[in-house]
Motif scaffolding. Sequence first.
Motif, PDB file in Angstrom:
ATOM      1  N   GLU A 147       9.689  -5.088  -6.336  1.00  0.00           N
ATOM      2  CA  GLU A 147       9.056  -5.083  -4.872  1.00  0.00           C
ATOM      3  C   GLU A 147       8.579  -3.534  -4.482  1.00  0.00           C
ATOM      4  O   GLU A 147       9.194  -2.658  -4.812  1.00  0.00           O
ATOM      5  CB  GLU A 147       9.977  -5.360  -3.611  1.00  0.00           C
ATOM      6  CG  GLU A 147       9.443  -6.110  -2.500  1.00  0.00           C
ATOM      7  CD  GLU A 147      10.291  -6.431  -1.441  1.00  0.00           C
ATOM      8  OE1 GLU A 147      11.002  -5.559  -0.974  1.00  0.00           O
ATOM      9  OE2 GLU A 147      10.498  -7.526  -1.286  1.00  0.00           O
ATOM     10  N   CYS A 148       7.209  -3.310  -4.165  1.00  0.00           N
ATOM     11  CA  CYS A 148       6.585  -2.374  -3.937  1.00  0.00           C
ATOM     12  C   CYS A 148       7.111  -1.652  -2.442  1.00  0.00           C
ATOM     13  O   CYS A 148       7.210  -2.486  -1.599  1.00  0.00           O
ATOM     14  CB  CYS A 148       5.185  -2.223  -3.566  1.00  0.00           C
ATOM     15  SG  CYS A 148       4.327  -0.945  -3.090  1.00  0.00           S
ATOM     16  N   LYS A 195       5.411  -3.939   0.093  1.00  0.00           N
ATOM     17  CA  LYS A 195       6.374  -5.125  -0.415  1.00  0.00           C
ATOM     18  C   LYS A 195       5.645  -6.198  -1.314  1.00  0.00           C
ATOM     19  O   LYS A 195       6.223  -7.260  -1.446  1.00  0.00           O
ATOM     20  CB  LYS A 195       7.028  -5.764   0.823  1.00  0.00           C
ATOM     21  CG  LYS A 195       7.442  -4.906   1.951  1.00  0.00           C
ATOM     22  CD  LYS A 195       8.699  -4.042   1.519  1.00  0.00           C
ATOM     23  CE  LYS A 195       9.068  -3.326   2.802  1.00  0.00           C
ATOM     24  NZ  LYS A 195       9.853  -2.180   2.300  1.00  0.00           N
ATOM     25  N   GLU A 196       4.720  -5.783  -1.788  1.00  0.00           N
ATOM     26  CA  GLU A 196       3.864  -6.621  -2.751  1.00  0.00           C
ATOM     27  C   GLU A 196       4.780  -6.671  -3.989  1.00  0.00           C
ATOM     28  O   GLU A 196       5.546  -5.651  -4.433  1.00  0.00           O
ATOM     29  CB  GLU A 196       2.534  -6.414  -3.116  1.00  0.00           C
ATOM     30  CG  GLU A 196       1.698  -6.873  -2.065  1.00  0.00           C
ATOM     31  CD  GLU A 196       1.393  -8.270  -1.939  1.00  0.00           C
ATOM     32  OE1 GLU A 196       1.867  -8.907  -2.904  1.00  0.00           O
ATOM     33  OE2 GLU A 196       1.001  -8.842  -0.943  1.00  0.00           O
ATOM     34  N   LEU A 197       4.757  -7.534  -5.127  1.00  0.00           N
ATOM     35  CA  LEU A 197       5.332  -7.671  -6.299  1.00  0.00           C
ATOM     36  C   LEU A 197       4.434  -6.742  -7.261  1.00  0.00           C
ATOM     37  O   LEU A 197       3.408  -7.070  -7.179  1.00  0.00           O
ATOM     38  CB  LEU A 197       5.518  -8.959  -6.856  1.00  0.00           C
ATOM     39  CG  LEU A 197       6.748  -9.691  -6.014  1.00  0.00           C
ATOM     40  CD1 LEU A 197       6.674 -11.061  -6.469  1.00  0.00           C
ATOM     41  CD2 LEU A 197       8.175  -8.975  -6.271  1.00  0.00           C
ATOM     42  N   LYS A 198       5.254  -5.894  -8.270  1.00  0.00           N
ATOM     43  CA  LYS A 198       4.533  -5.093  -9.100  1.00  0.00           C
ATOM     44  C   LYS A 198       4.971  -4.800 -10.175  1.00  0.00           C
ATOM     45  O   LYS A 198       6.614  -4.962 -10.059  1.00  0.00           O
ATOM     46  CB  LYS A 198       3.915  -3.866  -8.423  1.00  0.00           C
ATOM     47  CG  LYS A 198       5.022  -2.873  -7.930  1.00  0.00           C
ATOM     48  CD  LYS A 198       4.798  -1.421  -7.551  1.00  0.00           C
ATOM     49  CE  LYS A 198       5.568  -0.442  -7.550  1.00  0.00           C
ATOM     50  NZ  LYS A 198       6.283  -0.143  -8.852  1.00  0.00           N
ATOM     51  N   CYS A 217       1.248   0.981  -7.634  1.00  0.00           N
ATOM     52  CA  CYS A 217       1.164  -0.705  -6.909  1.00  0.00           C
ATOM     53  C   CYS A 217      -0.328  -0.910  -6.684  1.00  0.00           C
ATOM     54  O   CYS A 217      -1.247  -0.155  -6.510  1.00  0.00           O
ATOM     55  CB  CYS A 217       1.768  -0.649  -5.412  1.00  0.00           C
ATOM     56  SG  CYS A 217       1.259  -1.976  -4.641  1.00  0.00           S
TER      57      CYS A 217
END
Length: 62
Positions: free
Chosen positions: A29-30, A34-37, A43
Motif C-alpha cells: 500500500e502506498c 493508499k493505492e497498491l504499488k 507510486c
Amino acid sequence: MANPTHRHSRSRRDKRRANWKGQFPNLAECPECKELKPPHRACDHCGYYNGKKILEVVSKEL
Ligand SMILES: [Zn+2]
C-alpha cells in the motif's frame, strides 16, 4: 562433468515456465494515497516515494 545428460521435453520446459511467467503479485500500500504499488517503486498514482514527490503524475483519466 556437470552437464545435463538429457534435454527436457518441450512440455516439461513449458510446465516449468508456466509457474514464473508474468509473476508480479507482490503489492504494497502506498503511504500517501493508499493505492497498491510494487514495493521499492515510486507510486504510479501520486508520484511519491519515501515521502517525497519524485514523479510528475500525468493523469490518464479524463
Ligand atoms: Zn501513492
